[in-house]
Design a protein around this motif. Structure first.
Motif, short mmCIF file in Angstrom:
data_model
loop_
_atom_site.label_atom_id
_atom_site.label_comp_id
_atom_site.label_asym_id
_atom_site.label_seq_id
_atom_site.Cartn_x
_atom_site.Cartn_y
_atom_site.Cartn_z
N SER A 158 3.46 -3.99 6.33
CA SER A 158 3.09 -4.42 5.09
C SER A 158 3.65 -3.44 4.03
CB SER A 158 1.42 -4.35 4.88
OG SER A 158 1.21 -4.60 3.38
N LEU A 159 4.44 -4.52 2.97
CA LEU A 159 4.97 -3.76 1.86
C LEU A 159 3.93 -2.75 1.11
CD1 LEU A 159 7.35 -3.41 -0.04
CD2 LEU A 159 6.81 -5.68 -1.05
N ALA A 160 2.79 -3.24 0.87
CA ALA A 160 1.89 -2.26 0.32
C ALA A 160 1.80 -0.94 0.79
CB ALA A 160 0.61 -2.87 0.13
N THR A 161 1.58 -0.80 1.92
CA THR A 161 1.29 0.34 2.85
C THR A 161 2.18 1.17 3.69
OG1 THR A 161 0.15 -0.86 4.67
CG2 THR A 161 -1.11 -0.38 2.98
N ASP A 162 3.14 0.51 4.18
CA ASP A 162 4.04 0.96 5.37
C ASP A 162 5.62 1.14 4.90
OD1 ASP A 162 1.98 0.68 7.38
OD2 ASP A 162 2.31 -1.45 7.35
N ALA A 183 5.48 -1.80 -5.63
CA ALA A 183 6.26 -2.32 -4.72
C ALA A 183 7.49 -1.99 -5.23
CB ALA A 183 5.88 -3.61 -4.61
N LEU A 184 7.95 -2.23 -6.66
CA LEU A 184 9.22 -1.91 -7.10
C LEU A 184 9.91 -0.50 -6.90
CD1 LEU A 184 9.28 -4.30 -10.21
CD2 LEU A 184 10.42 -4.76 -7.98
N HIS A 185 8.92 0.58 -7.01
CA HIS A 185 9.26 1.90 -6.98
C HIS A 185 9.54 1.89 -5.59
CE1 HIS A 185 8.52 3.72 -10.88
NE2 HIS A 185 7.40 3.00 -10.98
N LYS A 186 8.80 1.50 -4.77
CA LYS A 186 9.05 1.57 -3.18
C LYS A 186 10.53 0.88 -3.03
CE LYS A 186 6.43 1.16 1.08
NZ LYS A 186 5.18 0.91 1.58
N VAL A 205 1.74 -8.72 -3.43
CA VAL A 205 1.62 -7.51 -3.58
C VAL A 205 0.42 -7.15 -4.28
CG1 VAL A 205 3.93 -6.84 -2.69
CG2 VAL A 205 3.17 -6.97 -5.06
N PRO A 206 -0.45 -5.94 -4.11
CA PRO A 206 -1.48 -5.79 -4.97
C PRO A 206 -1.06 -5.16 -6.15
CG PRO A 206 -1.28 -4.32 -3.09
CD PRO A 206 -0.38 -5.50 -2.79
#
Length: 372
Positions: free
Chosen positions: A258-262, A286-289, A280-281
């Protein structure tokens, strides 16, 4: 005959009849009418072949012809119409002996995109969209009267855009694959051709890549490009099958999560991200990641619908994306995604609109990680 209509009520009357047109197309796909008309035929012959009623079939074909789905040779009258010229056929219910209604054939666009066996078929994708929109129509009144229900949980394998993990993977295998093959992959190739960085890119991340057909199309454009398709584990299993089927196993791989957690990897030259940030939450997190996953000088290409400022441009975007907003998902206003990228630290941000998508015009935002 002058059929020009200029009455002010026309735009609202057209809305009232649109469900008739949608239902006609649904029936034509599900009953096999469009597939059968790969070869031209009249209503009586087609009805006999598909075990349908000849008059009902003739009415359906005429509706599809009026919508531009079919072309017709002949005058279009058929036995059984109360106002048809000449005597009614021997069957009081309309089962006349001859195809007096004309001969129908598929329009070129319908042949390419709406027949089940076509290479670019989107028939099942369209049916999926229709069912989804009808479901939201039924809940719109409740939403207006009482507001949103319980917010949807953050994007995860259990709560994907279409439901649970198995349901989302099944959609990736059929409906999403059809749309990627016919729409998203060609659009991605066109967008990347505009970017000078694409010609030097070595590592691609297809973020939320579903069945992986975008990564496959881009890898086929550049023989030196390697890449990763990232999505839920059940979904990337579908992508892995597609990658192997096209002989790209040595160059493309998959990563489930998951983009949010992984973890989404690092040192990517390019990140393709289409319609993912709606779910995404936290968009800025998400953009920082994504920024951290790019190498210096790397490029993010994000393709998402945004709510336009102008009324004329909003007419196609707002209805399609109202269901996401009803579910509490993110649909940014025009320019907000680019602004969020700037706050996250992206530089040299460009934005342009693309009309290559059938639902609504999409905003393509290209942003880069700075080089120290």
């Amino acid at each position: 005959m002058n059929l020009e209509q200029t009455h002010e009520l026309r735009r609202w009357w057209d809305l009232a009849v649109a469900p008739v047109q949608a239902e006609g197309l649904r029936l034509a796909i599900e009953l096999g009418v469009l597939d059968a008309l790969v070869e031209p035929a009249g209503a009586a012959a087609l009805a006999q072949r598909l075990q349908l009623h000849p008059v009902g079939t003739a009415h359906l074909l005429e509706l599809l012809w009026s919508m531009g789905v079919l072309e017709r040779q002949g005058h279009g009258r058929h036995d059984g119409d109360a106002d048809a010229a000449g005597p009614v056929g021997k069957d009081a219910q309309g089962g006349g002996a001859a195809d007096a209604d004309g001969i129908y054939r598929l329009d070129a666009g319908a042949r390419a995109y709406l027949t089940q066996g076509a290479e670019l078929s989107c028939a099942k994708a369209w049916l999926f969209r229709l069912r989804s929109m009808r479901g939201f129509v039924d809940s719109l009144g409740e939403h207006v009267r009482h507001g949103p229900g319980v917010p949807k949980p953050p994007l995860s394998a259990d709560h994907g855009p279409s439901g649970g993990a198995a349901q989302w993977a099944a959609a990736a295998r059929v409906q999403i694959a059809q749309e990627q093959r016919a729409v998203t992959a060609p659009a991605a190739v066109e967008v990347m051709r505009r970017l000078p960085e694409f010609q030097q890119a070595q590592r691609l991340l297809d973020l939320g890549g579903g069945p992986g057909l975008v990564a496959i199309a881009l890898a086929q454009q550049r023989s030196q490009l390697q890449g990763v398709v990232f999505d839920f584990p059940e979904t990337v299993a579908v992508a892995a099958e597609n990658i192997l089927a096209r002989g790209l196993g040595p160059r493309l791989s998959t990563r489930g999560g998951s983009l949010a957690t992984d973890d989404i990897g690092s040192d990517h030259d390019l990140v393709w991200c289409s319609s993912v940030l709606h779910f995404v939450p936290d968009i800025e997190a998400a953009l920082h990641k994504i920024l951290a996953a790019l190498r210096p000088g790397g490029v993010l290409v994000a393709v998402h619908a945004e709510l336009p400022r102008e009324q004329g441009e909003a007419c196609s975007v707002v209805p399609w994306y109202l269901p996401l907003r009803m579910l509490g998902r993110h649909v940014t206003h025009e320019g907000e995604l680019a602004a969020a990228m700037a706050r996250a630290g992206f530089v040299r941000i460009e934005q342009f609109a693309s009309g290559q998508f059938p639902m609504a015009v999409q905003q393509v935002v290209v942003a880069r990680r700075d080089v120290p």
